[in-house]
Design a protein around this motif. Structure first.
Motif, PDB file in Angstrom:
ATOM      1  N   LEU A  42       0.855  -1.205   0.186  1.00 26.06           N
ATOM      2  CA  LEU A  42       0.049  -0.043  -0.059  1.00 26.06           C
ATOM      3  C   LEU A  42       1.021   1.401   0.020  1.00 26.06           C
ATOM      4  N   SER A  43       0.311   2.372   0.221  1.00 29.32           N
ATOM      5  CA  SER A  43       0.962   3.487   0.157  1.00 29.32           C
ATOM      6  C   SER A  43       2.048   3.922   1.182  1.00 29.32           C
ATOM      7  N   PRO A  44       3.407   4.380   1.088  1.00 25.30           N
ATOM      8  CA  PRO A  44       4.302   4.448   2.151  1.00 25.30           C
ATOM      9  C   PRO A  44       3.502   4.991   3.399  1.00 25.30           C
ATOM     10  N   LYS A  45       3.674   4.646   4.604  1.00 23.85           N
ATOM     11  CA  LYS A  45       3.329   5.026   5.775  1.00 23.85           C
ATOM     12  C   LYS A  45       3.572   6.519   5.941  1.00 23.85           C
ATOM     13  N   TYR A  46       4.726   7.278   5.580  1.00 27.57           N
ATOM     14  CA  TYR A  46       4.955   8.245   5.988  1.00 27.57           C
ATOM     15  C   TYR A  46       4.007   9.517   5.388  1.00 27.57           C
ATOM     16  N   GLN A  47       3.372   8.929   4.177  1.00 26.59           N
ATOM     17  CA  GLN A  47       2.334   9.746   3.485  1.00 26.59           C
ATOM     18  C   GLN A  47       1.187   9.995   4.443  1.00 26.59           C
ATOM     19  N   LYS A  48       0.986   9.666   5.633  1.00 27.81           N
ATOM     20  CA  LYS A  48      -0.040   9.930   6.513  1.00 27.81           C
ATOM     21  C   LYS A  48       0.175  11.039   7.418  1.00 27.81           C
ATOM     22  N   SER A 182      10.142  10.017   9.196  1.00 28.09           N
ATOM     23  CA  SER A 182       9.091   8.964   9.393  1.00 28.09           C
ATOM     24  C   SER A 182       9.056   8.070  10.743  1.00 28.09           C
ATOM     25  N   ILE A 183      10.274   7.442  10.832  1.00 25.42           N
ATOM     26  CA  ILE A 183      10.795   6.875  12.045  1.00 25.42           C
ATOM     27  C   ILE A 183      10.878   7.806  13.323  1.00 25.42           C
ATOM     28  N   LEU A 184      11.630   8.990  13.151  1.00 31.21           N
ATOM     29  CA  LEU A 184      11.638   9.822  14.220  1.00 31.21           C
ATOM     30  C   LEU A 184      10.208  10.368  14.552  1.00 31.21           C
ATOM     31  N   ARG A 185       9.341  10.721  13.761  1.00 29.79           N
ATOM     32  CA  ARG A 185       8.065  11.146  14.023  1.00 29.79           C
ATOM     33  C   ARG A 185       7.151  10.141  14.750  1.00 29.79           C
ATOM     34  N   LYS A 186       7.239   8.714  14.310  1.00 29.61           N
ATOM     35  CA  LYS A 186       6.580   7.836  14.976  1.00 29.61           C
ATOM     36  C   LYS A 186       7.382   7.618  16.440  1.00 29.61           C
ATOM     37  N   GLU A 187       8.577   7.734  16.212  1.00 25.32           N
ATOM     38  CA  GLU A 187       9.299   7.335  17.908  1.00 25.32           C
ATOM     39  C   GLU A 187       8.917   8.568  18.830  1.00 25.32           C
ATOM     40  N   ILE A 247       9.395  20.283   0.763  1.00 26.66           N
ATOM     41  CA  ILE A 247       8.144  19.547   0.964  1.00 26.66           C
ATOM     42  C   ILE A 247       8.279  17.932   1.206  1.00 26.66           C
ATOM     43  N   PHE A 248       9.051  17.499   0.458  1.00 29.62           N
ATOM     44  CA  PHE A 248       9.431  16.051   0.785  1.00 29.62           C
ATOM     45  C   PHE A 248       9.649  15.792   2.172  1.00 29.62           C
ATOM     46  N   GLN A 249      10.343  16.511   2.908  1.00 23.75           N
ATOM     47  CA  GLN A 249      10.747  16.350   4.367  1.00 23.75           C
ATOM     48  C   GLN A 249       9.324  16.349   5.248  1.00 23.75           C
ATOM     49  N   VAL A 250       8.505  17.673   4.918  1.00 25.19           N
ATOM     50  CA  VAL A 250       7.377  17.791   5.573  1.00 25.19           C
ATOM     51  C   VAL A 250       6.447  16.338   5.463  1.00 25.19           C
ATOM     52  N   ASP A 251       6.259  16.263   4.243  1.00 24.64           N
ATOM     53  CA  ASP A 251       5.548  14.713   3.812  1.00 24.64           C
ATOM     54  C   ASP A 251       5.933  13.582   4.728  1.00 24.64           C
ATOM     55  N   ALA A 252       7.054  13.558   4.738  1.00 21.36           N
ATOM     56  CA  ALA A 252       7.805  12.304   5.588  1.00 21.36           C
ATOM     57  C   ALA A 252       7.683  12.541   7.012  1.00 21.36           C
ATOM     58  N   ALA A 254       8.353  15.755   9.146  1.00 20.88           N
ATOM     59  CA  ALA A 254       8.867  17.037   9.536  1.00 20.88           C
ATOM     60  C   ALA A 254       7.857  18.018  10.212  1.00 20.88           C
ATOM     61  N   HIS A 255       7.843  18.502  11.540  1.00 23.01           N
ATOM     62  CA  HIS A 255       6.746  19.549  11.768  1.00 23.01           C
ATOM     63  C   HIS A 255       7.005  20.741  11.429  1.00 23.01           C
ATOM     64  N   CYS A 256       8.463  21.065  11.248  1.00 22.83           N
ATOM     65  CA  CYS A 256       9.116  22.429  11.122  1.00 22.83           C
ATOM     66  C   CYS A 256      10.602  22.412  10.179  1.00 22.83           C
ATOM     67  N   ILE A 257      10.708  23.211   9.489  1.00 29.06           N
ATOM     68  CA  ILE A 257      11.869  23.417   8.407  1.00 29.06           C
ATOM     69  C   ILE A 257      12.800  24.468   8.838  1.00 29.06           C
ATOM     70  N   GLN A 258      14.391  24.211   9.095  1.00 28.74           N
ATOM     71  CA  GLN A 258      15.107  25.441   9.128  1.00 28.74           C
ATOM     72  C   GLN A 258      15.842  25.474   8.047  1.00 28.74           C
ATOM     73  N   ILE A 259      15.700  26.809   7.454  1.00 24.96           N
ATOM     74  CA  ILE A 259      16.803  27.018   6.083  1.00 24.96           C
ATOM     75  C   ILE A 259      17.946  27.762   6.673  1.00 24.96           C
ATOM     76  N   PHE A 260      19.142  27.097   6.727  1.00 21.68           N
ATOM     77  CA  PHE A 260      20.288  27.657   6.842  1.00 21.68           C
ATOM     78  C   PHE A 260      21.021  28.441   5.686  1.00 21.68           C
ATOM     79  N   ASP A 261      21.048  29.730   5.790  1.00 21.99           N
ATOM     80  CA  ASP A 261      21.875  30.159   4.898  1.00 21.99           C
ATOM     81  C   ASP A 261      23.051  30.631   5.366  1.00 21.99           C
TER      82      ASP A 261
END
Length: 416
Positions: A42-48, A182-187, A247-252, A254-261
């Motif tokens: 079925l679809s990968p679990k991290y899509q939830k 995905s695993i970190l979010r689950k854990e 977007i890939f990280q959020v779908d996997a 991630a609650h939040c994203i940091q951009i490092f310039d």
């Protein structure tokens, strides 16, 4: 990035089911491929976790609430580079796995290292153990990391011909990132925010153009004048690829994203306005359309001359480094944006009472809303773990006086 593109990018990892099922880590987390009764994939679990794009929730982690400017009862806290060489458990693991790329590109190791500070200190943010250069091979820029010189790119991009090596980002080459998040979010669940991160286009371009690390940035800075069309094409490609990577990280998960310039501060402010900001603007615009409820943090090392310009990118949180007084930073940025920081990492070498006083001063200056407690830079190698533990203990002990106006700088906003 559409759903079909994400699905095709994700499915290759599930075709490697034997490797996953044989891992004791994944078994312990009960994280197995999602199949029906006939064993069909079925679809990968991290899509939830895609639902996190849509709306805020009362169950959101404290850090996410603070990033959005919601009222909280204390400042959430995490540290840049909170997983790494200052921890004895990390050093032992690195002895067994001496290659940094192995540690940062192997799902089991990424998860284990990312969770080390969570298990030791319980910060309010758990950032994935990775590197801003990790996605480069996925869009056509291979690199190595040498023990002494650091990142090395054998074929720098400096001409129109060189640009031909670039291609759209291939998420089949980044499955370890999606799997790990995905695993970190689950854990961790909602007990802390799972943080993803990326490098800004200008910062990534410095490595690609210079061929590795540099102290002068002369090649890329001169390129602004000698080959501006090539540099703009490179930065545009990076902006698109990195936005999709966010977007890939959020779908996997991630609650939040940091951009490092990280190297944006090496540009004069007017040059940053021309050569870095437009590409961050573009990324933020794309991500906000797809993931409107995902907070984005922007951090620049040496950002004292750029704060107001950083606010114009549309991010939710501005990371302030330790060279800017937090009270000045709040005054300059105003009350309509959240801020992060900014304890000097060297304070972690100070007597613990001095560290505690500085934490309280920074929190007092930031106000009771829209502040994420952090260092003004990453944890230094050799930092005592006792000091890191004390940092988080102090953060958890703080309580805001909810009667105090949320953004009054320097007001007595702490109780207890």
């Amino acid at each position: 990035m559409g759903f079909s593109a994400l699905t095709s990018a994700c499915c290759s990892c599930w075709n490697l089911g034997l490797r996953w099922k044989s891992s004791s880590l994944f078994l312990s987390l009960n994280f197995l491929p999602n199949t029906n009764s006939d064993g069909l994939l079925l679809s990968p679990k991290y899509q939830k976790f895609n639902s996190s794009r849509a709306c805020a929730s009362p169950s959101d982690p404290l850090l996410v609430k603070a990033a959005r400017g919601d009222r909280v009862n204390r400042p959430p806290a995490w540290m840049m580079r909170q997983a790494g060489r200052y921890m004895a458990v990390y050093r032992k693991l690195a002895e067994r796995h001496p290659s940094f790329r192995e540690r940062s590109e192997t799902t089991d190791l990424i998860v284990e290292i990312s969770l080390q500070p969570w298990e030791a200190f319980h910060p309010d943010g758990v950032i994935i153990f990775s590197d801003i250069l990790t996605p480069l091979p996925a869009f056509g820029v291979p690199f190595d990391i040498e023990e002494v010189s650091g990142p090395v790119i054998q074929s720098p991009i400096r001409s129109e011909e060189d640009l031909k090596t670039l291609h759209p980002i291939d998420f089949d080459k980044l499955q370890f990132v999606g799997e790990s998040l995905s695993i970190l979010r689950k854990e961790v669940g909602e007990r802390a925010a799972i943080l993803g991160f990326v490098g800004a286009p200008w910062t990534i371009a410095t490595y690609i153009v210079e061929g590795g690390t540099t102290r002068t940035y002369t090649t890329i800075k001169s390129m602004c004048h000698t080959a501006p069309h090539v540099l703009r094409a490179l930065l545009s490609h990076l902006a698109k690829a990195i936005a999709e990577y966010i977007i890939f990280q959020v779908d996997a998960g991630a609650h939040c994203i940091q951009i490092f310039d990280s190297w944006g501060g090496q540009l004069p402010p007017d040059m940053w306005e021309r050569w870095s900001k437009p590409y961050i603007d573009e990324m933020v615009s794309v991500v906000k359309k797809k993931c409107p409820q995902t907070p984005i943090v922007l951090y620049i090392n040496g950002n004292g001359g750029l704060l107001e310009r950083m606010k114009g990118t549309g991010v939710d949180v501005i990371g302030i480094d330790w060279t800017v007084d937090m009270a000045d930073g709040r005054k300059r940025l105003g009350s309509d944006i959240s801020i992060q920081g900014n304890v000097d990492p060297a304070y972690l070498y100070s007597p613990l009472p001095a560290l505690e006083d500085e934490i309280k001063r920074v929190v007092q200056c930031a106000g009771t809303k829209g502040h994420i407690l952090n260092l003004g830079h990453g944890v230094l190698v050799g930092t005592p773990e006792e000091a890191v533990a004390h940092f988080f203990n102090v953060a958890r002990s703080l309580k805001f006086d909810t009667q105090v106006d949320s953004y009054v700088v320097g007001a007595s906003n702490l109780v207890g």
